[in-house]
Design a protein around this motif. Structure first.
Motif, short mmCIF file in Angstrom:
data_model
loop_
_atom_site.label_atom_id
_atom_site.label_comp_id
_atom_site.label_asym_id
_atom_site.label_seq_id
_atom_site.Cartn_x
_atom_site.Cartn_y
_atom_site.Cartn_z
N CYS A 138 0.84 -1.20 0.00
CA CYS A 138 0.00 0.00 0.00
C CYS A 138 0.87 1.25 0.00
O CYS A 138 1.90 1.29 0.67
CB CYS A 138 -0.94 0.02 1.20
SG CYS A 138 -2.19 1.31 1.02
N TYR A 154 -0.16 4.04 1.11
CA TYR A 154 -0.57 4.89 2.24
C TYR A 154 -0.05 4.34 3.56
O TYR A 154 0.39 3.19 3.65
CB TYR A 154 -2.09 5.02 2.29
CG TYR A 154 -2.64 5.90 1.19
CD1 TYR A 154 -2.40 7.26 1.21
CD2 TYR A 154 -3.36 5.36 0.14
CE1 TYR A 154 -2.89 8.09 0.21
CE2 TYR A 154 -3.85 6.18 -0.87
CZ TYR A 154 -3.62 7.54 -0.82
OH TYR A 154 -4.09 8.35 -1.81
N ASP A 155 -0.16 5.18 4.57
CA ASP A 155 0.41 4.81 5.86
C ASP A 155 -0.59 5.07 6.99
O ASP A 155 -0.24 5.71 8.00
CB ASP A 155 1.70 5.64 6.08
CG ASP A 155 2.66 4.91 6.99
OD1 ASP A 155 2.66 3.66 6.98
OD2 ASP A 155 3.40 5.59 7.73
N CYS A 156 -1.79 4.59 6.82
CA CYS A 156 -2.83 4.82 7.84
C CYS A 156 -2.40 4.10 9.13
O CYS A 156 -2.15 2.89 9.12
CB CYS A 156 -4.17 4.27 7.36
SG CYS A 156 -4.60 4.89 5.73
N TYR A 180 -3.69 2.94 11.79
CA TYR A 180 -4.44 1.84 12.39
C TYR A 180 -4.38 0.55 11.57
O TYR A 180 -4.95 -0.46 11.94
CB TYR A 180 -5.92 2.25 12.53
CG TYR A 180 -6.48 2.88 11.26
CD1 TYR A 180 -6.91 2.10 10.20
CD2 TYR A 180 -6.51 4.27 11.12
CE1 TYR A 180 -7.37 2.68 9.03
CE2 TYR A 180 -6.96 4.86 9.96
CZ TYR A 180 -7.39 4.06 8.92
OH TYR A 180 -7.83 4.63 7.76
N CYS A 181 -3.69 0.59 10.42
CA CYS A 181 -3.83 -0.52 9.46
C CYS A 181 -2.58 -1.38 9.40
O CYS A 181 -1.46 -0.87 9.28
CB CYS A 181 -4.14 0.06 8.08
SG CYS A 181 -4.29 -1.21 6.81
N THR A 224 -1.65 -3.12 7.00
CA THR A 224 -1.09 -3.08 5.65
C THR A 224 -0.32 -1.78 5.36
O THR A 224 0.29 -1.64 4.31
CB THR A 224 -2.29 -3.25 4.66
OG1 THR A 224 -2.90 -4.51 4.95
CG2 THR A 224 -1.89 -3.28 3.21
N ARG A 225 -0.30 -0.84 6.29
CA ARG A 225 0.34 0.47 6.05
C ARG A 225 1.77 0.28 5.56
O ARG A 225 2.45 -0.67 5.96
CB ARG A 225 0.30 1.31 7.33
CG ARG A 225 1.18 0.79 8.42
CD ARG A 225 0.90 1.48 9.76
NE ARG A 225 1.82 0.98 10.78
CZ ARG A 225 1.66 -0.18 11.39
NH1 ARG A 225 0.64 -0.98 11.10
NH2 ARG A 225 2.56 -0.58 12.28
N SER A 271 -8.35 -4.64 -1.14
CA SER A 271 -6.95 -4.47 -1.55
C SER A 271 -6.29 -3.29 -0.86
O SER A 271 -6.96 -2.30 -0.52
CB SER A 271 -6.89 -4.24 -3.07
OG SER A 271 -5.54 -4.22 -3.49
N GLY A 272 -4.99 -3.39 -0.66
CA GLY A 272 -4.18 -2.22 -0.38
C GLY A 272 -4.10 -1.43 -1.69
O GLY A 272 -4.54 -1.90 -2.73
N ILE A 273 -3.53 -0.24 -1.62
CA ILE A 273 -3.52 0.58 -2.84
C ILE A 273 -2.15 0.48 -3.51
O ILE A 273 -1.14 0.91 -2.96
CB ILE A 273 -3.90 2.04 -2.49
CG1 ILE A 273 -5.29 2.03 -1.84
CG2 ILE A 273 -3.87 2.92 -3.73
CD1 ILE A 273 -5.82 3.36 -1.41
N LYS A 286 -5.13 10.88 3.40
CA LYS A 286 -6.44 10.65 2.78
C LYS A 286 -7.36 11.83 3.00
O LYS A 286 -7.31 12.49 4.05
CB LYS A 286 -7.09 9.41 3.38
CG LYS A 286 -6.49 8.11 2.91
CD LYS A 286 -7.27 7.01 3.58
CE LYS A 286 -6.91 5.64 3.12
NZ LYS A 286 -7.54 4.64 4.01
S1 SF4 Z 1 -4.88 -0.58 2.96
FE1 SF4 Z 1 -6.29 1.15 3.15
S2 SF4 Z 1 -6.39 1.56 5.37
FE2 SF4 Z 1 -4.55 0.29 5.00
S3 SF4 Z 1 -2.87 1.74 4.76
FE3 SF4 Z 1 -3.66 1.30 2.71
S4 SF4 Z 1 -5.17 2.90 2.34
FE4 SF4 Z 1 -4.78 2.91 4.53
#
Ligand code: SF4
Length: 420
Positions: free
Chosen positions: A67, A69-71, A73-74, A76-77, A112-114, A184
């Motif tokens: 992914c 992104y680096d959210c 709480y996730c 997958t970050r 999916s992750g991005i 986001k």
């Molecule tokens: S999978 Fe979604 S929630 Fe997890 S880090 Fe990526 S964008 Fe954020």
């Protein structure tokens, strides 16, 4: 691609998908007697409900756990040091068809992750659904995750192949989102939701005129909120849920207690209790709002911003509003019967049917299967005995708690106090 590699990907990407509860259930185990691919899918199978209410088993996986992104709480970050994997489009199609033929699943839940961008990722999800429908003639259930920020064209196409679409809002408030997922934008979530809502309405309207109009996301759209990652009150969460039900026509809002996955000072520490009881109380409140005629402000407001963890929200409301009780079960309308603690809608219908033939007393109520342990303090019937008598609400609560054994009582979570 070797069988072992596919199995490894399946382990990684089914495990990463388990944090998403918006397909209605957690994973389940199935035994594979033939030593086939199904052995590794214990955590990759979940259940969901179709448009017509059937419960179906789904293969629940991510397309990738990479992914950009680096959210916070996730799991997958991008900053998380974990093993990564990605399925090719054809691999997901083949897995789905193979599992379907072996009778392990009746459908697919694909998130999916991005990868590179929202559209690049969404295109791949749509491509899986399209191949399944058009090349494999697959008529099973498909739930696709809508990637926040995906374009209108892709969202329109997604709904033509998927039964259900969902965008997970994840953090219930805009301020919480800014804190934990600063990359986001709130609009990245609401834009695809609005598109899906409008397409559903438009396709339904067209179908009334032109019978051959295809169905668009016939099982509607849903979203998920993580509970307890940030300091939102139950009032914030339920007002937010109400907003999504009303303005985006959500079929369901799911509440998922935060499982600590990161050492981050913005979040509860690793090892903190998952707020399962709070999650349960929010689901009960959601139910009262959707099926019992309650308005959110009756249950949660400035004076009561958080739900009582000791008792369910209907009982909590009743104890704070004793002026509405006792309810006379022989006279009250359906809406008021539904407000008696411990009385569900099935019991309401039983009472309404039974009282057509006689005036009901305690014995009659027991005979038609009405559970009276909580209800007896809030109702009167054709009997001189009324259990409430002049009991104070605190006394009633004590008596009810003495005789109850809530399944989450031992796991009472102090999650809220983390933010006080
Ligand atoms: S999978 Fe979604 S929630 Fe997890 S880090 Fe990526 S964008 Fe954020």
């Amino acid at each position: 691609m070797s069988f072992e590699r596919i199995k490894e990907k399946l382990n990684i990407l089914a495990d990463a998908a388990k944090y998403d509860v918006s397909c209605a259930s957690s994973g389940s185990n199935r035994t594979n007697k033939n030593k086939g691919l199904g052995n590794s899918t214990g955590m990759g199978i979940c259940h969901s409900y179709t448009e017509d209410g059937r419960c179906v088993s789904l293969l629940k996986i991510l397309m990738t756990n990479y992914c950009i992104y680096d959210c916070a709480y996730c799991v997958t970050r991008k900053s998380n040091d974990i093993k990564r994997a990605a399925f090719k489009i054809q691999e997901v199609v083949d897995l789905t068809i193979n599992f379907y033929r072996r009778n392990y699943i009746e459908g697919l839940f694909l998130s999916s992750g991005i990868f590179k961008s929202a559209d690049y990722t969404m295109e791949r999800l749509v491509a899986v659904a399209k191949k399944l429908r058009e090349e494999e003639n697959f008529n099973g259930y498909i739930h696709l995750k809508s990637i926040p920020g995906a374009s209108d064209e892709l969202m329109r196409e997604a709904g033509l192949y998927a039964d259900r679409l969902s965008v997970n809002i994840e953090v219930p408030t805009v301020s919480g989102l800014k804190l934990l997922a600063p990359d986001k934008n709130y609009e990245d979530f609401t834009k695809p939701m609005l598109k899906v809502k409008n397409e559903i309405l438009q396709y339904k309207a067209e179908k009334k005129i032109i019978k051959s109009t295809p169905k668009y996301a016939p099982a509607g759209q849903s979203t998920q909120m993580i509970i307890g990652a940030t300091g939102e009150s139950d009032k914030d969460i339920m007002y937010s849920a109400t907003h999504y039900y009303k303005n985006y026509h959500m079929k369901r809002v799911y509440y998922s207690g935060y499982v600590p996955v990161a050492e981050d000072k913005r979040l509860p520490a690793i090892g903190s209790q998952v707020p399962l009881l709070r999650e349960n109380r929010l689901y009960q409140t959601d139910w009262l709002l959707r099926f019992y005629g309650f308005h959110v402000k009756e249950i949660l407001n400035a004076d009561f911003p958080n739900l009582d963890m000791d008792v369910d929200p209907k009982l909590g409301w009743a104890l704070r509003n004793m002026q509405h009780f006792p309810v006379d079960v022989n006279r009250a309308d359906k809406a008021m019967l539904a407000r008696i603690p411990g009385i569900g809608m099935q019991s309401v219908h039983k009472i309404i049917n039974a009282r057509k033939f006689r005036k009901l007393n305690w014995e009659h109520l027991k005979n038609i299967g009405i559970a009276l342990n909580r209800a007896k303090y809030f109702m009167i019937c054709d009997s001189s005995k009324w259990e409430k008598r002049d009991l104070e609400p605190s006394r009633i609560k004590g008596l009810i708690l003495q005789n109850s054994s809530g399944k989450f009582r031992k796991e009472y979570s102090n999650q809220l106090q983390l933010f006080s």
